[in-house]
Design a protein around this motif. Structure first.
Motif, mmCIF file in Angstrom:
data_model
loop_
_atom_site.group_PDB
_atom_site.id
_atom_site.type_symbol
_atom_site.label_atom_id
_atom_site.label_comp_id
_atom_site.label_asym_id
_atom_site.label_seq_id
_atom_site.Cartn_x
_atom_site.Cartn_y
_atom_site.Cartn_z
ATOM 1 N N LYS A 155 0.832 -1.214 0.000
ATOM 2 C CA LYS A 155 0.000 0.000 0.000
ATOM 3 C C LYS A 155 0.861 1.256 0.000
ATOM 4 O O LYS A 155 0.414 2.310 -0.477
ATOM 5 C CB LYS A 155 -0.905 0.006 1.232
ATOM 6 N N ASN A 156 2.064 1.153 0.533
ATOM 7 C CA ASN A 156 2.959 2.309 0.569
ATOM 8 C C ASN A 156 3.730 2.486 -0.734
ATOM 9 O O ASN A 156 4.658 3.287 -0.809
ATOM 10 C CB ASN A 156 3.945 2.173 1.732
ATOM 11 N N GLY A 157 3.379 1.696 -1.746
ATOM 12 C CA GLY A 157 3.938 1.893 -3.068
ATOM 13 C C GLY A 157 5.144 1.046 -3.401
ATOM 14 O O GLY A 157 5.762 1.225 -4.460
ATOM 15 N N PHE A 158 5.508 0.147 -2.524
ATOM 16 C CA PHE A 158 6.654 -0.707 -2.816
ATOM 17 C C PHE A 158 6.244 -1.834 -3.753
ATOM 18 O O PHE A 158 5.148 -2.403 -3.634
ATOM 19 C CB PHE A 158 7.232 -1.289 -1.527
ATOM 20 N N THR A 159 7.134 -2.163 -4.680
ATOM 21 C CA THR A 159 6.858 -3.230 -5.628
ATOM 22 C C THR A 159 7.118 -4.577 -4.980
ATOM 23 O O THR A 159 7.738 -4.660 -3.922
ATOM 24 C CB THR A 159 7.746 -3.090 -6.868
ATOM 25 N N GLY A 160 6.646 -5.634 -5.652
ATOM 26 C CA GLY A 160 6.895 -6.968 -5.143
ATOM 27 C C GLY A 160 8.376 -7.254 -5.028
ATOM 28 O O GLY A 160 8.830 -7.907 -4.080
ATOM 29 N N LYS A 161 9.158 -6.752 -6.013
ATOM 30 C CA LYS A 161 10.602 -6.969 -6.008
ATOM 31 C C LYS A 161 11.238 -6.329 -4.790
ATOM 32 O O LYS A 161 12.140 -6.898 -4.153
ATOM 33 C CB LYS A 161 11.198 -6.407 -7.289
ATOM 34 N N ASP A 162 10.758 -5.093 -4.455
ATOM 35 C CA ASP A 162 11.302 -4.404 -3.279
ATOM 36 C C ASP A 162 11.012 -5.184 -1.992
ATOM 37 O O ASP A 162 11.866 -5.294 -1.097
ATOM 38 C CB ASP A 162 10.700 -3.007 -3.161
ATOM 39 N N ILE A 163 9.792 -5.712 -1.900
ATOM 40 C CA ILE A 163 9.393 -6.437 -0.677
ATOM 41 C C ILE A 163 10.167 -7.743 -0.561
ATOM 42 O O ILE A 163 10.565 -8.161 0.533
ATOM 43 C CB ILE A 163 7.873 -6.692 -0.694
ATOM 44 N N VAL A 164 10.414 -8.405 -1.703
ATOM 45 C CA VAL A 164 11.188 -9.646 -1.682
ATOM 46 C C VAL A 164 12.580 -9.385 -1.131
ATOM 47 O O VAL A 164 13.153 -10.213 -0.411
ATOM 48 C CB VAL A 164 11.271 -10.252 -3.094
ATOM 49 N N ALA A 165 13.139 -8.204 -1.465
ATOM 50 C CA ALA A 165 14.487 -7.860 -1.019
ATOM 51 C C ALA A 165 14.588 -7.762 0.503
ATOM 52 O O ALA A 165 15.674 -7.903 1.073
ATOM 53 C CB ALA A 165 14.930 -6.546 -1.662
ATOM 54 N N THR A 166 13.465 -7.526 1.186
ATOM 55 C CA THR A 166 13.493 -7.428 2.651
ATOM 56 C C THR A 166 13.615 -8.803 3.317
ATOM 57 O O THR A 166 13.885 -8.887 4.518
ATOM 58 C CB THR A 166 12.200 -6.755 3.164
#
Length: 351
Positions: A27-38
């Motif tokens: 919801k805060n605009g992060f892409t799936g790729k960004d979230i995977v990186a976490t």
């Protein structure tokens, strides 16, 4: 910015919290790729959560429908009525009768439905038959009403007595064992039996002050009025003197023929022994000595005596080992016994 948001979320460990954290990042605009990186969750899990959120607009997981239930609530109530009509019916028999009502279910399903209503299979409790003409019930109610106001302190002045049989090889009661597959006939899982086990009959008494005398009936001796009078003379009188001294106490015995003999009644009167009662027939649940016998038999069985002499020795040893605290607790249950019989209108109580 991503690190600032993610750091607090990484402390979350449950699936529900992880799902909420992934959707919050989405919801805060992060892409799936960004979230995977976490590395908050596996890649496939992250993309599945995001996809489900986009399709349903909610982070809640849709509850699986599961296998359709074979019976309706109305049919379940019917099964319950059938079981209560015949408490001894097996699950297989119930399944057949339920099938006649249009429900095709296995015996296993029947057991599950009954379990939902708190109906489980257990051994039937064994209690003496109360006469159909209700004489036993009437006598029980008369007795309980007579003593309904007695307190535990009042019952503490009573000496309860009875006879009991003891048998060799654990025949005094059933024994359950836990075993593995193939151990059915393992020595430790087998209870030895004989065709005609030696049986020893005893007479005993007790009060809130502890156990009294215990005597073993000699072999080939009948339980008649002569034997009983001698037992009272040799066993009861010393117990009353030892436990109560000059204090007045009350003696309880049931309505066995040798107990009700005129010579016994006269002898007790001559000895100034006050009698509790009249005692109602078929009422072992009102006599706490029955519970004492059960405890004693279990303790004797654990010793595994192998002959009559050893059995007698173990009985006497375990009898004197019974604590005064246990005896007092049994006596203190009398007001509850009386109240429960009155509540059940003369029927058996749980004791």
């Amino acid at each position: 910015m991503l690190e600032i948001i993610v750091l607090p979320l990484l402390t979350m460990v449950t699936c529900k919290e992880t799902r909420a954290a992934i959707i919050a990042l989405h919801k805060n605009g992060f892409t799936g790729k960004d979230i995977v990186a976490t590395k908050i969750a596996p890649k496939s899990t992250i993309y599945r959560f995001i996809k489900n959120f986009k399709e349903r607009g909610s982070i809640l997981v849709k509850k699986a429908s599961g296998r359709p239930r074979k019976s309706s609530k109305r049919q379940d109530r019917l099964l319950k009525r059938i079981q209560l009509r015949d408490r001894s019916a097996t699950s297989a028999e119930l399944a057949q009768e339920w099938q006649q009502a249009g429900v095709s279910a296995s015996a296993r399903t029947v057991r599950r439905r009954l379990l939902e209503d708190g109906l489980v299979s257990r051994r039937a409790a064994k209690k003496p038959l109360l006469s159909k003409k209700k004489k036993n019930i009437r006598d029980r109610l008369i007795f309980c009403r007579k003593y309904s106001e007695w307190t535990a302190e009042d019952w503490g002045k009573v000496i309860f007595s009875d006879e009991a049989p003891f048998r060799l090889f654990g025949a005094s009661g059933k024994r359950l064992v836990r075993r593995r597959k193939g151990e059915r006939y393992h020595q430790s899982c087998v209870m030895p039996t004989v065709k005609h086990p030696d049986t020893i009959h005893v007479w005993g008494c007790f009060s809130s002050k502890g156990v009294g005398s215990l005597t073993i009936l000699p072999k080939n001796t009948a339980m008649n009025k002569e034997w009983y009078q001698n037992t009272l003379q040799q066993q009861l009188l010393p117990t009353t003197q030892q436990q109560f001294g000059e204090e007045q106490c009350i003696f309880q015995h049931d309505g066995a023929p040798c107990h009700k003999a005129k010579v016994i009644t006269k002898w007790l009167g001559d000895q100034n022994v006050e009698i509790l009662g009249p005692w109602p027939g078929n009422s072992p649940d009102l006599n706490p000595i029955e519970n004492l016998w059960s405890i004693l038999k279990r303790r004797v069985d654990k010793q595994k005596p192998t002959n009559s002499d050893k059995l007698q020795e173990v009985i006497m040893k375990e009898w004197v080992a019974i604590s005064q605290d246990l005896a007092q607790k049994l006596i203190e249950s009398m007001p509850s016994r009386i109240a429960e019989v009155l509540k059940k209108k003369g029927q058996h109580c749980k004791y």
